[in-house]
Design an enzyme around this catalytic site. Structure first.
Site, PDB file in Angstrom:
ATOM      1  CG  ASP A  10      74.333   3.274  44.584  1.00 62.39           C
ATOM      2  OD1 ASP A  10      73.648   5.102  45.465  1.00 62.39           O
ATOM      3  OD2 ASP A  10      74.822   4.526  43.572  1.00 62.39           O
ATOM      4  CB  SER A  11      70.389   4.695  43.300  1.00 62.10           C
ATOM      5  OG  SER A  11      70.998   5.282  42.746  1.00 62.10           O
ATOM      6  CB  CYS A  73      73.723   6.186  48.294  1.00 58.98           C
ATOM      7  SG  CYS A  73      72.089   6.691  47.255  1.00 58.98           S
ATOM      8  CD  GLU A 151      73.029   3.736  37.066  1.00 59.39           C
ATOM      9  OE1 GLU A 151      72.771   2.731  36.550  1.00 59.39           O
ATOM     10  OE2 GLU A 151      73.161   4.035  38.118  1.00 59.39           O
ATOM     11  CB  CYS A 185      75.336  12.339  43.941  1.00 62.73           C
ATOM     12  SG  CYS A 185      74.491  10.821  42.743  1.00 62.73           S
ATOM     13  CG  HIS A 187      75.338   7.314  40.194  1.00 61.65           C
ATOM     14  ND1 HIS A 187      75.146   7.412  41.319  1.00 61.65           N
ATOM     15  CD2 HIS A 187      75.547   6.795  39.261  1.00 61.65           C
ATOM     16  CE1 HIS A 187      74.927   5.560  40.843  1.00 61.65           C
ATOM     17  NE2 HIS A 187      74.185   6.138  39.550  1.00 61.65           N
TER      18      HIS A 187
HETATM   19  N1  DGL Z   1      74.917   7.573  43.320  1.00 66.22           N
HETATM   20  C1  DGL Z   1      73.665   8.118  44.701  1.00 66.22           C
HETATM   21  C2  DGL Z   1      74.045   9.642  45.141  1.00 66.22           C
HETATM   22  O1  DGL Z   1      74.575   9.212  45.381  1.00 66.22           O
HETATM   23  C3  DGL Z   1      72.820   8.168  43.132  1.00 66.22           C
HETATM   24  C4  DGL Z   1      71.369   8.792  43.335  1.00 66.22           C
HETATM   25  C5  DGL Z   1      70.395   8.288  42.485  1.00 66.22           C
HETATM   26  O2  DGL Z   1      70.064   7.251  41.784  1.00 66.22           O
HETATM   27  O3  DGL Z   1      69.825   9.297  41.584  1.00 66.22           O
HETATM   28  O4  DGL Z   1      73.123   9.746  45.055  1.00 66.22           O
END
Ligand code: DGL
Length: 270
Positions: A10-11, A73, A151, A185, A187
């Protein structure tokens, strides 16, 4: 191959929502996690950049001889849609398992979808839900402030800042009368309690990380790739920026101390 690890990326922290569920459904699997914390967020970036980042993330995991890759992600799953064709091993993103669960859950046939700007602009969730059932109305809303909140550790449901941001973003979906909301998302499940407390208990929240972990278990089984060891699985975590912030939130979220288990790598080498 069966006892090789599962690669999850993931990011940033979001993919941990899939890791937590993988631990529940497949406790003896080994997991290698990469969070691209040095380049988060992905959701405000161009299509070309998201595709390049996703390929680098996958290459890093392939170097660890993983048996399957999960793009935990929503943004990568919505934008880098051809990634699966470039990989020599089974792969899943989060969009299809999540849409399937939401379409099954809705009674009012009104589903809200929240995600990053890149995800919402791609209409990935809406288009797939419509394929399952064209009568379902889909109300989409991007929530660009959610990823930076998570984050940075703003995850408490009683925090006024968190609540105000959620209220602002969720108003359209609430007014439309959706009974089901896709947390599109990965997150967002980290602030699920806060979203639920703003939306009310009658609204079903579909957790993209969770649905994807359940689907990944199915793929492994179909490919005869389930780990046959009786031991508990191990996990290793890698990030592209300093581990400190990640370690703290990951430890809280996963319910285990991951300090000293997180290593920083240079993703530009992949
Ligand atoms: N967890 C990522 C997602 O599901 C976050 C994306 C991001 O870094 O903006 O989209």
């Amino acid at each position: 191959m069966k006892n090789a690890p599962i690669g999850v990326f993931d990011s940033g922290l979001g993919g941990l929502t899939a890791v937590r569920e993988l631990r529940n459904v497949l406790p003896n699997e080994n997991i290698i996690y990469f969070g691209d914390t040095g380049r988060v967020p992905y959701g405000t970036r161009s299509e070309a950049t998201i595709k390049r980042y996703a390929m680098q993330d996958a290459k890093f995991l392939l170097k660890h001889n993983v048996k399957m890759i999960i793009a935990a992600c929503g943004t990568v799953s919505s934008v880098a849609v051809n990634l699966k064709h470039d990989l020599p091993i089974p792969f899943t993103g989060v969009v299809s398992p999540t849409c399937f669960a939401a379409a099954k859950a809705t009674k009012s046939k009104k589903i809200g979808v929240i995600g990053t700007s890149a995800t919402i602009n791609s209409h990935s969730y809406r288009d797939l839900i419509k394929q399952f059932d064209s009568e379902i109305e889909v109300i989409e809303q991007d929530c660009p402030l959610f990823v930076p909140l998570v984050e940075n550790g703003f995850i408490d449901k009683d925090d006024m800042i968190v609540r105000l941001v959620i209220e602002r973003y969720m108003a359209k979906i609430k007014d439309a009368g959706a009974d089901t909301v896709i947390l599109g998302c990965t997150h967002y499940p980290i602030i699920k309690d806060a979203i639920s407390s703003v939306m009310g208990n009658d609204i079903t929240l579909i957790d993209s990380g969770k649905e994807t972990a359940i689907y990944a278990a199915k793929i492994l089984k179909e490919n005869d790739l389930l780990n046959d060891s009786a031991d508990n699985g191990t996990s290793e975590f890698y990030v592209s920026d300093t581990p400190e912030g990640f370690e703290t939130i990951a430890s809280v979220f996963l319910g285990e101390n991951v300090s000293h288990k997180v290593e920083q790598i240079n993703i530009e080498l992949y």
